[in-house]
Motif scaffolding. Structure first.
Motif, PDB file in Angstrom:
ATOM      1  N   UNK A 174       0.922  -1.427  -0.277  1.00 30.80           N
ATOM      2  CA  UNK A 174       0.032   0.342   0.236  1.00 30.80           C
ATOM      3  C   UNK A 174       0.611   1.431   0.106  1.00 30.80           C
ATOM      4  N   UNK A 175       1.352   1.497  -0.933  1.00 36.58           N
ATOM      5  CA  UNK A 175       2.136   2.421  -1.149  1.00 36.58           C
ATOM      6  C   UNK A 175       1.499   4.199  -1.120  1.00 36.58           C
ATOM      7  N   UNK A 176       0.550   4.429  -1.308  1.00 38.61           N
ATOM      8  CA  UNK A 176      -0.359   5.598  -1.733  1.00 38.61           C
ATOM      9  C   UNK A 176      -1.906   5.642  -0.997  1.00 38.61           C
ATOM     10  N   UNK A 177      -1.521   6.487  -0.521  1.00 40.29           N
ATOM     11  CA  UNK A 177      -2.462   6.343   0.531  1.00 40.29           C
ATOM     12  C   UNK A 177      -4.458   6.828  -0.310  1.00 40.29           C
ATOM     13  N   UNK A 178      -5.156   6.215  -0.284  1.00 35.09           N
ATOM     14  CA  UNK A 178      -6.561   6.950  -1.321  1.00 35.09           C
ATOM     15  C   UNK A 178      -6.328   5.518  -2.278  1.00 35.09           C
ATOM     16  N   UNK A 179      -5.101   4.943  -2.504  1.00 33.66           N
ATOM     17  CA  UNK A 179      -5.176   3.990  -4.228  1.00 33.66           C
ATOM     18  C   UNK A 179      -4.979   2.952  -3.443  1.00 33.66           C
ATOM     19  N   UNK A 180      -5.860   2.156  -4.606  1.00 34.10           N
ATOM     20  CA  UNK A 180      -5.159   0.921  -3.959  1.00 34.10           C
ATOM     21  C   UNK A 180      -4.120  -0.562  -3.408  1.00 34.10           C
ATOM     22  N   UNK A 181      -4.294  -1.147  -3.119  1.00 37.81           N
ATOM     23  CA  UNK A 181      -2.902  -2.043  -2.304  1.00 37.81           C
ATOM     24  C   UNK A 181      -2.604  -3.216  -3.642  1.00 37.81           C
ATOM     25  N   UNK A 182      -0.969  -3.526  -3.696  1.00 34.37           N
ATOM     26  CA  UNK A 182      -0.138  -4.438  -4.905  1.00 34.37           C
ATOM     27  C   UNK A 182      -0.329  -6.050  -3.841  1.00 34.37           C
ATOM     28  N   UNK A 183      -1.005  -6.536  -4.903  1.00 32.45           N
ATOM     29  CA  UNK A 183      -1.563  -8.171  -4.948  1.00 32.45           C
ATOM     30  C   UNK A 183       0.011  -8.635  -5.418  1.00 32.45           C
ATOM     31  N   UNK A 184      -0.252 -10.370  -5.388  1.00 33.97           N
ATOM     32  CA  UNK A 184       0.394 -10.770  -6.108  1.00 33.97           C
ATOM     33  C   UNK A 184      -0.462 -12.064  -5.939  1.00 33.97           C
ATOM     34  N   UNK A 185      -0.996 -12.048  -6.944  1.00 35.66           N
ATOM     35  CA  UNK A 185      -2.198 -13.403  -6.717  1.00 35.66           C
ATOM     36  C   UNK A 185      -1.530 -14.487  -7.478  1.00 35.66           C
ATOM     37  N   UNK A 186      -2.280 -15.516  -7.286  1.00 32.72           N
ATOM     38  CA  UNK A 186      -0.935 -16.993  -7.504  1.00 32.72           C
ATOM     39  C   UNK A 186      -2.147 -18.148  -7.577  1.00 32.72           C
ATOM     40  N   UNK A 187      -2.036 -18.093  -9.097  1.00 30.34           N
ATOM     41  CA  UNK A 187      -3.027 -19.363 -10.015  1.00 30.34           C
ATOM     42  C   UNK A 187      -2.376 -21.001  -9.531  1.00 30.34           C
ATOM     43  N   UNK A 188      -2.857 -21.508  -9.224  1.00 30.33           N
ATOM     44  CA  UNK A 188      -1.883 -23.291  -8.899  1.00 30.33           C
ATOM     45  C   UNK A 188      -3.202 -23.949  -8.844  1.00 30.33           C
ATOM     46  N   UNK A 189      -2.155 -25.119  -9.607  1.00 29.10           N
ATOM     47  CA  UNK A 189      -2.968 -26.145  -9.889  1.00 29.10           C
ATOM     48  C   UNK A 189      -2.053 -27.325  -9.563  1.00 29.10           C
ATOM     49  N   UNK A 190      -2.438 -28.751  -9.333  1.00 24.95           N
ATOM     50  CA  UNK A 190      -1.018 -29.934  -9.688  1.00 24.95           C
ATOM     51  C   UNK A 190      -1.494 -30.793 -10.632  1.00 24.95           C
TER      52      UNK A 190
END
Length: 454
Positions: A254-270
């Motif tokens: 969350x670098x900037x107030x009022x802006x969305x945060x940054x994620x690392x969405x991880x898709x996973x399967x086996x």
């Protein structure tokens, strides 16, 4: 592009000769994801095939501090013993921004008895992948990594701002998926893609995310260890490219107030040894393993949050704002939940962990999310009913602070068994000293609202 899947030391030597490399950056990722190590002349690297570093080098906080006492030293010797670092030939890449021909090679950490150092991040991910391999399974992941471009900021007391683009103006509004907004930074991204091509990084799609100056890069699906290496290298790459264009790239949650945060969405399967996705039955329906994996994520994500959200700043992202999950509900094609199943063919059926922050160490985050799913399958944990509505209308089910998350992690024995008790001990102790350092700082909010009112 070089096929590094079975790259041997002799292959590495031939490749170094072909590239006329004169220096080697010998890298080891620490708990924070920072590249530690040494730069060696080519001849020295070839003669030694490794180097030594103190054990604590991979086990320090983001401030560079170490615990002064406590359980940390039950794992790491207070005599400051050496680790023996061995290069992994499959990780060799050219450093495209170096002036002289330079290569970078990621190393694994071993103790004096030849065993992997259990608290090194790469060791933890190897440990979890080995558990899958023992079952005849191969985990497959695909990260989606968000980050912000910001104007240069040399004063930590000043808020971050979006950078100036080609138009001479900074973004002042949200431009989700805007092609023109991405084009504002074409010269930077041309360098990023050129660097990635030179390094053989398997990056896929670049998009503009919701926030002002917020971008997302997607990676092609692959084995977790190789992809963690690529995320680790990509972060170095985009930060270097941004500096060359007079701006910063940041992976703060969350670098900037009022802006969305940054994620690392991880898709996973086996997939099994025959390449079949075990999340799907032969008739194409979702398998028991699919639901058990979700059940494992639901049960263990709260205790793993200190690994997915590793800093005090991380928890500023997890708010009821339609930009980050607040609970462990799951649903199909539903972006309001923490655990999403995208629409896909039976062979491509996968589960997306949307809780992980962009600030997470990729090795630790991938190890933890795969550990949660692994335990779910092993214990046959059934998930809750699918959420078909807006999950933001539900209750918070995640820890709200780093301190709360660390307490949950310390008491979760199943995760400790899979990830390694020594790793959890070292990680928790390091995060405690980071939290203590943060608590020494008085924020502008406190001065504004408390100075004359309490």
């Amino acid at each position: 592009m070089v096929n590094r899947e079975n790259f041997s030391f002799s292959d590495l030597e031939n490749w170094l000769n072909e590239q006329r490399v004169t220096e080697i950056e010998c890298l080891v990722p620490d708990l924070t994801g920072v590249a530690r190590g040494k730069i060696l002349p080519r001849l020295k690297f070839t003669e030694d095939r490794g180097m030594r570093l103190p054990q604590a080098v991979v086990a320090m906080g983001v401030t560079g501090e170490f615990p002064e006492e406590g359980p940390y030293y039950d794992v790491i010797s207070p005599t400051d013993m050496d680790m023996h670092l061995r290069p992994d030939p499959t990780t060799a890449r050219i450093v495209p921004w170096a002036i002289d021909p330079t290569a970078q090679v990621i190393h694994d950490c071993y103790d004096k008895d030849g065993q992997l150092v259990p608290f090194a991040p790469r060791s933890v991910l190897r440990r979890v992948c080995d558990l899958y391999a023992a079952k005849g399974w191969n985990p497959v992941v695909a990260p989606e990594l968000e980050f912000y471009l910001v104007a240069r900021n040399t004063d930590p007391d000043m808020p971050l701002k979006p950078p100036i683009g080609r138009s001479g103006r900074a973004e002042t509004s949200r431009q989700a998926y805007s092609i023109d907004a991405v084009n504002e930074f074409d010269p930077l991204f041309e360098d990023v893609y050129a660097y990635c091509e030179t390094m053989g990084l398997n990056v896929d799609t670049l998009i503009h995310e919701v926030g002002a100056g917020q971008m997302e890069i997607n990676f092609f699906h692959a084995h977790p260890l190789g992809l963690a290496d690529e995320v680790f290298m990509f972060k170095r790459t985009v930060r270097e490219a941004a500096l060359r264009h007079d701006m910063y790239a940041t992976f703060m949650a969350k670098p900037i107030a009022g802006e969305p945060g940054s994620a690392m969405h991880v898709h996973q399967s086996v997939v099994d040894k025959d390449g079949r996705n075990i999340f799907s039955n032969p008739d194409g329906t979702a398998s028991k393993e699919f639901y058990w994996f979700i059940g494992g994520l639901q049960k263990y994500i709260p205790a793993a949050m200190a690994l997915f959200a590793p800093y005090v700043n991380s928890y500023r992202r997890l708010v009821r704002s339609n930009a980050a999950p607040i609970n462990i509900q799951w649903g199909t094609d539903n972006r309001t939940v923490g655990i999403r199943s995208p629409l896909a063919s039976p062979q491509a059926r996968r589960i997306e962990n949307r809780v992980i922050g962009a600030d997470a160490n990729p090795y630790v985050a991938l190890a933890a999310t795969l550990a949660c799913g692994y335990i779910g399958i092993e214990q046959q944990i059934e998930p809750t009913p699918e959420c078909k509505g807006d999950a933001y209308l539900g209750d918070f089910q995640l820890p709200r602070s780093l301190g709360e998350a660390l307490e949950l992690l310390r008491h979760e024995k199943d995760l400790q068994q899979v990830l390694g008790a020594s790793f959890v001990t070292v990680y928790s102790e390091v995060k405690e000293i980071e939290y203590a350092e943060f608590m020494k700082v008085i924020s502008p909010w406190e001065r504004e609202h408390l100075l004359l009112h309490v």
